[in-house]
Design a protein around this motif. Structure first.
Motif, PDB file in Angstrom:
ATOM      1  N   ALA A  65       0.830  -1.198   0.000  1.00  0.00           N
ATOM      2  CA  ALA A  65       0.000   0.000   0.000  1.00  0.00           C
ATOM      3  C   ALA A  65       0.867   1.251   0.000  1.00  0.00           C
ATOM      4  O   ALA A  65       0.569   2.232  -0.687  1.00  0.00           O
ATOM      5  CB  ALA A  65      -0.924   0.001   1.217  1.00  0.00           C
ATOM      6  N   ASN A 117      -6.299   1.335   6.358  1.00  0.00           N
ATOM      7  CA  ASN A 117      -5.590   1.242   5.086  1.00  0.00           C
ATOM      8  C   ASN A 117      -6.549   0.899   3.944  1.00  0.00           C
ATOM      9  O   ASN A 117      -6.462   1.474   2.858  1.00  0.00           O
ATOM     10  CB  ASN A 117      -4.471   0.200   5.183  1.00  0.00           C
ATOM     11  N   ARG A 121      -7.275   3.283   0.822  1.00  0.00           N
ATOM     12  CA  ARG A 121      -7.034   2.793  -0.544  1.00  0.00           C
ATOM     13  C   ARG A 121      -8.297   2.921  -1.387  1.00  0.00           C
ATOM     14  O   ARG A 121      -8.241   3.294  -2.543  1.00  0.00           O
ATOM     15  CB  ARG A 121      -6.570   1.339  -0.480  1.00  0.00           C
TER      16      ARG A 121
END
Length: 125
Positions: A65, A117, A121
Motif C-alpha cells: 500500500a 488502510n 485505498r
C-alpha cells in the motif's frame, strides 16, 4: 399463488431443511471437538503461529500500500504497536495474567490499521 412465490417458498423450505440437517449433523461434531479447541486455546504454540502469520502478512500489505500511496506515520505506528502487543501476548509479557488483554488490544489495533488502510485505498481509487 404466483409461480415465483411458490418457487420462493419451496426454496425457503429446502434451505430450512438443509439448515436443520446441518445443525443435526454438525452440532454433535462441534461439541465433541470442544475439548480440542480448549486445549488449543491454552497452547503456547498457537500464539506463536498467529504472530508468525500476522507479521509477514501485515508487513507485505502495508509495504504494498505504501508503494502506491505513502502511508502516514500513524498507520505505521499503529501497525507496529499492534504487532508488538501480539508478540508480547505470545511471549506472556509482562505476565501470563495479562496475556489475553495484551493480545486482544494488539489484535484490535492491527485490525483497525488494516481497515484504515483499506478505506484509505478505496478513497484513492
Amino acid at each position: 399463488m404466483k409461480p415465483s412465490q411458490a418457487a420462493l417458498l419451496d426454496a425457503s423450505a429446502v434451505a430450512l431443511s438443509s439448515l436443520c440437517l446441518l445443525h443435526c449433523l454438525a452440532l454433535p461434531l462441534l461439541a465433541a471437538a470442544l475439548p480440542l479447541f480448549g486445549a488449543w486455546a491454552e497452547a503456547e504454540w498457537v500464539h506463536a503461529v498467529f504472530v508468525a502469520i500476522a507479521l509477514p502478512v501485515t508487513g507485505f500489505a502495508l509495504w504494498r500500500a505504501h508503494r502506491q500511496h505513502p502511508l502516514p506515520a500513524p498507520a505505521w505506528l499503529a501497525a507496529a504497536a499492534g504487532l508488538a502487543l501480539l508478540l508480547a501476548g505470545a511471549l506472556a509479557f509482562p505476565s501470563h495474567d495479562s496475556e489475553t488483554v495484551v493480545t486482544v488490544i494488539g489484535s484490535v489495533l492491527l485490525a483497525a490499521t488494516h481497515l484504515w488502510n483499506a478505506r484509505r485505498r478505496h478513497r484513492q481509487c
